[in-house]
Design a protein around this motif. Structure first.
Motif, PDB file in Angstrom:
ATOM      1  N   THR A 190      22.296  50.064  19.612  1.00 43.70           N
ATOM      2  CA  THR A 190      21.114  50.382  20.198  1.00 43.70           C
ATOM      3  C   THR A 190      20.363  50.257  18.461  1.00 43.70           C
ATOM      4  O   THR A 190      19.129  51.729  18.908  1.00 43.70           O
ATOM      5  N   GLY A 191      20.859  51.089  17.141  1.00 42.15           N
ATOM      6  CA  GLY A 191      20.778  51.878  15.841  1.00 42.15           C
ATOM      7  C   GLY A 191      21.029  53.475  16.029  1.00 42.15           C
ATOM      8  O   GLY A 191      22.417  53.183  17.088  1.00 42.15           O
ATOM      9  N   PRO A 192      19.967  53.920  15.298  1.00 39.95           N
ATOM     10  CA  PRO A 192      19.218  53.422  14.450  1.00 39.95           C
ATOM     11  C   PRO A 192      19.808  52.532  13.420  1.00 39.95           C
ATOM     12  O   PRO A 192      20.698  52.606  13.323  1.00 39.95           O
ATOM     13  N   TRP A 193      18.659  52.020  13.061  1.00 40.70           N
ATOM     14  CA  TRP A 193      18.775  51.349  11.597  1.00 40.70           C
ATOM     15  C   TRP A 193      18.664  51.221  10.429  1.00 40.70           C
ATOM     16  O   TRP A 193      17.444  52.062  10.856  1.00 40.70           O
ATOM     17  N   ARG A 194      19.776  51.693   9.696  1.00 39.79           N
ATOM     18  CA  ARG A 194      18.116  51.733   8.184  1.00 39.79           C
ATOM     19  C   ARG A 194      18.683  49.881   7.059  1.00 39.79           C
ATOM     20  O   ARG A 194      20.063  50.024   7.939  1.00 39.79           O
ATOM     21  N   ASP A 195      18.183  49.786   6.116  1.00 39.34           N
ATOM     22  CA  ASP A 195      18.322  48.331   5.701  1.00 39.34           C
ATOM     23  C   ASP A 195      19.768  49.065   4.488  1.00 39.34           C
ATOM     24  O   ASP A 195      19.906  50.016   3.646  1.00 39.34           O
ATOM     25  N   ALA A 196      20.632  48.100   4.394  1.00 45.22           N
ATOM     26  CA  ALA A 196      21.630  47.904   4.064  1.00 45.22           C
ATOM     27  C   ALA A 196      21.333  47.050   3.004  1.00 45.22           C
ATOM     28  O   ALA A 196      22.162  47.635   1.773  1.00 45.22           O
ATOM     29  N   HIS A 197      20.018  46.940   2.505  1.00 42.18           N
ATOM     30  CA  HIS A 197      19.861  46.198   1.056  1.00 42.18           C
ATOM     31  C   HIS A 197      18.648  46.742   0.556  1.00 42.18           C
ATOM     32  O   HIS A 197      17.519  45.504   0.925  1.00 42.18           O
ATOM     33  N   PRO A 198      18.349  48.022   0.035  1.00 38.39           N
ATOM     34  CA  PRO A 198      16.802  49.110   0.255  1.00 38.39           C
ATOM     35  C   PRO A 198      16.017  48.545  -1.184  1.00 38.39           C
ATOM     36  O   PRO A 198      14.823  48.011  -0.982  1.00 38.39           O
ATOM     37  N   SER A 199      17.062  47.266  -2.187  1.00 37.55           N
ATOM     38  CA  SER A 199      15.850  46.938  -2.918  1.00 37.55           C
ATOM     39  C   SER A 199      15.238  45.551  -2.302  1.00 37.55           C
ATOM     40  O   SER A 199      14.435  45.348  -3.516  1.00 37.55           O
ATOM     41  N   GLY A 200      15.481  44.456  -2.147  1.00 34.87           N
ATOM     42  CA  GLY A 200      14.715  44.234  -0.653  1.00 34.87           C
ATOM     43  C   GLY A 200      15.553  42.733   0.237  1.00 34.87           C
ATOM     44  O   GLY A 200      16.783  43.351   0.376  1.00 34.87           O
ATOM     45  N   PRO A 201      15.246  42.080   0.982  1.00 31.82           N
ATOM     46  CA  PRO A 201      15.936  40.890   1.002  1.00 31.82           C
ATOM     47  C   PRO A 201      16.580  40.246   0.097  1.00 31.82           C
ATOM     48  O   PRO A 201      17.082  40.135  -0.934  1.00 31.82           O
ATOM     49  N   ILE A 202      17.972  39.479   1.064  1.00 30.73           N
ATOM     50  CA  ILE A 202      18.813  39.168   0.602  1.00 30.73           C
ATOM     51  C   ILE A 202      18.463  37.050   0.271  1.00 30.73           C
ATOM     52  O   ILE A 202      19.220  37.084  -0.320  1.00 30.73           O
ATOM     53  N   ILE A 203      17.115  37.014   1.140  1.00 30.08           N
ATOM     54  CA  ILE A 203      17.499  35.621   0.580  1.00 30.08           C
ATOM     55  C   ILE A 203      15.879  35.575   0.532  1.00 30.08           C
ATOM     56  O   ILE A 203      15.271  36.170   2.335  1.00 30.08           O
ATOM     57  N   SER A 204      14.961  35.011   0.157  1.00 33.35           N
ATOM     58  CA  SER A 204      13.752  33.998  -0.056  1.00 33.35           C
ATOM     59  C   SER A 204      13.549  33.324  -1.039  1.00 33.35           C
ATOM     60  O   SER A 204      14.654  33.012  -0.972  1.00 33.35           O
ATOM     61  N   GLN A 205      12.384  32.648  -0.817  1.00 33.39           N
ATOM     62  CA  GLN A 205      12.163  31.540  -2.082  1.00 33.39           C
ATOM     63  C   GLN A 205      12.353  32.161  -3.038  1.00 33.39           C
ATOM     64  O   GLN A 205      11.782  31.430  -4.039  1.00 33.39           O
ATOM     65  N   TYR A 206      12.925  33.656  -3.368  1.00 33.21           N
ATOM     66  CA  TYR A 206      13.022  33.647  -5.523  1.00 33.21           C
ATOM     67  C   TYR A 206      14.533  34.387  -4.696  1.00 33.21           C
ATOM     68  O   TYR A 206      15.438  33.204  -6.293  1.00 33.21           O
ATOM     69  N   VAL A 207      15.288  34.630  -4.079  1.00 33.27           N
ATOM     70  CA  VAL A 207      16.673  35.046  -4.044  1.00 33.27           C
ATOM     71  C   VAL A 207      17.282  34.657  -3.060  1.00 33.27           C
ATOM     72  O   VAL A 207      16.617  34.147  -2.174  1.00 33.27           O
ATOM     73  N   PRO A 208      18.574  34.406  -3.124  1.00 32.40           N
ATOM     74  CA  PRO A 208      19.356  34.351  -4.047  1.00 32.40           C
ATOM     75  C   PRO A 208      19.003  33.374  -5.027  1.00 32.40           C
ATOM     76  O   PRO A 208      19.185  33.518  -6.626  1.00 32.40           O
ATOM     77  N   VAL A 209      18.749  32.297  -4.760  1.00 31.71           N
ATOM     78  CA  VAL A 209      18.062  31.194  -6.027  1.00 31.71           C
ATOM     79  C   VAL A 209      16.685  31.050  -5.171  1.00 31.71           C
ATOM     80  O   VAL A 209      16.080  30.999  -3.917  1.00 31.71           O
ATOM     81  N   ALA A 210      15.826  29.995  -6.473  1.00 30.71           N
ATOM     82  CA  ALA A 210      14.097  29.850  -5.883  1.00 30.71           C
ATOM     83  C   ALA A 210      14.906  28.637  -4.827  1.00 30.71           C
ATOM     84  O   ALA A 210      15.275  27.840  -4.804  1.00 30.71           O
ATOM     85  N   ASN A 211      13.428  28.769  -3.723  1.00 32.40           N
ATOM     86  CA  ASN A 211      14.209  27.761  -2.804  1.00 32.40           C
ATOM     87  C   ASN A 211      12.433  26.999  -2.143  1.00 32.40           C
ATOM     88  O   ASN A 211      11.170  28.401  -2.635  1.00 32.40           O
ATOM     89  N   ASP A 212      11.993  26.127  -1.472  1.00 35.59           N
ATOM     90  CA  ASP A 212      10.423  26.050  -1.853  1.00 35.59           C
ATOM     91  C   ASP A 212      10.694  26.574   0.499  1.00 35.59           C
ATOM     92  O   ASP A 212       9.510  25.606   0.639  1.00 35.59           O
ATOM     93  N   ILE A 213      11.358  26.662   1.442  1.00 37.55           N
ATOM     94  CA  ILE A 213      11.123  26.411   2.620  1.00 37.55           C
ATOM     95  C   ILE A 213      10.902  27.617   3.473  1.00 37.55           C
ATOM     96  O   ILE A 213      10.707  28.944   2.408  1.00 37.55           O
ATOM     97  N   GLN A 214      10.400  27.810   4.287  1.00 30.60           N
ATOM     98  CA  GLN A 214      10.622  29.368   5.130  1.00 30.60           C
ATOM     99  C   GLN A 214      11.866  29.593   5.567  1.00 30.60           C
ATOM    100  O   GLN A 214      12.436  29.184   6.087  1.00 30.60           O
ATOM    101  N   ASN A 215      11.942  30.379   5.263  1.00 31.00           N
ATOM    102  CA  ASN A 215      13.077  31.825   5.684  1.00 31.00           C
ATOM    103  C   ASN A 215      13.270  32.609   7.045  1.00 31.00           C
ATOM    104  O   ASN A 215      13.266  33.913   6.094  1.00 31.00           O
ATOM    105  N   ILE A 216      13.457  31.973   7.316  1.00 30.02           N
ATOM    106  CA  ILE A 216      13.393  32.189   8.592  1.00 30.02           C
ATOM    107  C   ILE A 216      15.161  31.971   9.637  1.00 30.02           C
ATOM    108  O   ILE A 216      16.246  31.725   8.846  1.00 30.02           O
ATOM    109  N   ASP A 217      15.277  32.239  10.912  1.00 33.46           N
ATOM    110  CA  ASP A 217      16.446  32.631  12.020  1.00 33.46           C
ATOM    111  C   ASP A 217      17.850  32.017  11.438  1.00 33.46           C
ATOM    112  O   ASP A 217      18.824  31.673  11.442  1.00 33.46           O
TER     113      ASP A 217
END
Length: 520
Positions: free
Chosen positions: A151-178
């Motif tokens: 139930t939380g409370p929740w805090r960011d475990a990686h405050p520097s940003g997302p662990i997966i995106s179109q830039y990290v950890p490597v570039a991709n061109d997909i929608q990073n969800i689910d």
């Protein structure tokens, strides 16, 4: 449309918001599915979690108005129970919001996430959110939050940003969800994610956030569309997913938009994967999202439907049913799950006998954006999607299509109603336009025009009713003269078609097997 943060979010920094206690939970007593059924809260994208003697389900919250076709999702919520069969649940609203947990995220789009318990005893929430100032073509990214309780409370475990995106950890061109995450028996951690037919997977370090090894492109799962769910049983890895290999002979779904739950197996956590079949057929919502867990010796499948009061494709609700295995084969197979619903009052008597007919059409096999079963599903929607109707638009449209009902035994009819759909004005030769005309025919040793019928209205978005002296037949057709202009033929669309008996009676069940044709 610009969205504004609530006043509280303006006054307090997100770090403090992340520590805000969740709303007081309610106790819900259900008689069956969906769990939240009265329409006050819609719940979607269930992700089950077992912790001790409690089964938790993380869910998003659909908040779209009934006539809006968009995923309006601002927060996550939780359901918990110690016995799903007894129907007693605790509902925890608003346990987390993207902008309150992740300083780099914008409000809204609280899409499908998952909570897992790590070996350190803490809970990790993997959540797809939109990066507020991201420059990626698609700003969806996956963040990780941590808490001492589900139930939380929740805090960011990686405050520097997302662990997966179109830039990290490597570039991709997909929608990073689910995202879906598995902590394996040996403590190693694996994450999969993806949508629109693109599935990725990789290992994470024991800290639950740091990528370990390469990001992999995953194939072998026939019809994969989205919503992966990774789990393990008796040494075999299973991947459940929303499948959409649409077509008239598809084991999954005949129509686009709709999806089934399919699955594959592997002997190692990152594959290779082998497709094994379908475990849940399409439900009442176009999307399909599920997760499975073993709880107190019984496996359960949590999924969502549109079956709550006022529900729809963008107002979905969590359901849960037993899941069984066939251990006589290797690897063990998942048996087909049968969706259940809470018992309700008997349906009201109706003159509409179309509910007990088999539907067919001149343009079979039906184009995969439509669904012939929508003709007599008893529902007219304010903002229908293509599979909520029968239609003819393909770009090359027939000038005189027809739809047909067949009954196992003769019925007596004195009227019929159509609810036409159009996205172009009358007289158009493109898109879907109201037909120039239509009429009814019945079968009596050949097709004959229904005598004495009048008032064949053609306006879309309203019922068009036709009355006529009684005819008794086993087959009825509606024949359309499609709208045409400048040598081009528009498509025809019908949301619902009713066949009316003289008197109301309890509705007939849809035929289970094939109904013989009446003739050409």
């Amino acid at each position: 449309m610009m969205r504004y943060l609530p006043l509280l979010a303006v006054l307090l920094p997100s770090a403090l918001l992340a520590q805000t206690a969740p709303e007081t939970p309610d106790t819900i007593q259900t008689r069956g599915n969906p769990v939240l059924s009265d329409g006050r809260y819609y719940s979607t994208d269930p992700a089950p979690l077992v912790d001790g003697d409690t089964l938790w389900i993380l869910a998003g919250r659909d908040e779209a108005p009934a006539d809006v076709n968009d995923f309006i999702m601002n927060e996550w919520q939780l359901l918990s129970t110690t016995d799903p069969a007894k129907g007693t649940w605790r509902h925890y609203p608003a346990v987390a919001r993207p902008e309150a947990v992740f300083a780099w995220a914008e409000p809204g789009r609280a899409y499908a996430g998952q909570i897992v318990k790590a070996r350190n005893g803490r809970f990790y929430l993997y959540a797809p959110v939109l990066q507020r100032d991201g420059k990626a073509k698609d700003r969806f990214a996956i963040g990780v939050a941590v808490a001492d309780r589900p139930t939380g409370p929740w805090r960011d475990a990686h405050p520097s940003g997302p662990i997966i995106s179109q830039y990290v950890p490597v570039a991709n061109d997909i929608q990073n969800i689910d995202p879906t995450v598995l902590v394996d028996d040996d403590g190693r951690v694996y994450i999969y994610w993806g949508t629109f037919g693109q599935l990725r997977g990789m290992e994470l370090s024991a800290d639950m956030v740091t990528p370990k090894g390469k990001e992999r492109t995953i194939d072998g799962l026939t019809g994969f569309f989205e919503a992966p769910w990774l789990m393990k049983r008796k040494g075999v890895y299973y991947m459940l997913y929303a499948g959409n290999n649409a077509g008239p002979d598809s084991p999954c779904t005949p129509a686009h938009y709709h999806a089934c739950q399919a699955y594959g197996t592997a002997r190692s956590p990152l594959g290779p994967w082998t497709y094994r079949g379908v475990l849940l057929k399409p439900v009442s919502s176009t999307t399909s999202h599920a997760g499975a867990v073993e709880f107190k010796g019984q496996w359960w499948l949590a999924y969502h439907t549109a079956d709550a009061a006022g529900g729809g494709h963008f107002r979905r609700s969590v359901a849960i049913d037993r899941m069984a295995w066939d251990d006589s084969v290797s690897p063990p197979m998942i048996r087909m799950v049968t969706p259940t619903r809470a018992p309700g009052p008997p349906p009201a008597p109706t003159r509409n006998v179309a509910l007990g007919a088999a539907a067919s059409a001149s343009n079979e096999p039906i184009p995969t954006q439509y669904w012939i079963r929508a003709l007599n599903d008893g529902r007219v929607r304010a903002a229908p999607l293509p599979p909520d109707m029968w239609g003819t638009w393909t770009g090359t449209n027939p000038p005189r299509p027809w739809i047909e009902y067949r009954w196992p035994a003769p019925v007596t009819l004195t009227g019929s109603r159509l609810y036409l759909f159009a996205d172009q004005p009358a007289g158009s030769g493109e898109g879907i336009a109201p037909p120039a005309a239509w009429h009814l025919e019945y079968f009596d040793r050949g097709w004959k025009r229904v005598p004495g019928a009048g008032g064949y209205g053609t306006a879309a978005g309203a019922w068009q009713e036709v009355r006529f002296p009684a005819v008794t037949t086993r087959c009825l057709r509606a024949v359309f003269d499609a709208s045409q202009a400048k040598g081009s033929v528009a498509g025809v669309g019908v949301q619902e078609w009713e066949a009316l008996a003289p008197e109301a009676a309890p509705p007939r069940a849809r035929p289970e097997g094939p109904v013989p044709p009446c003739g050409d």
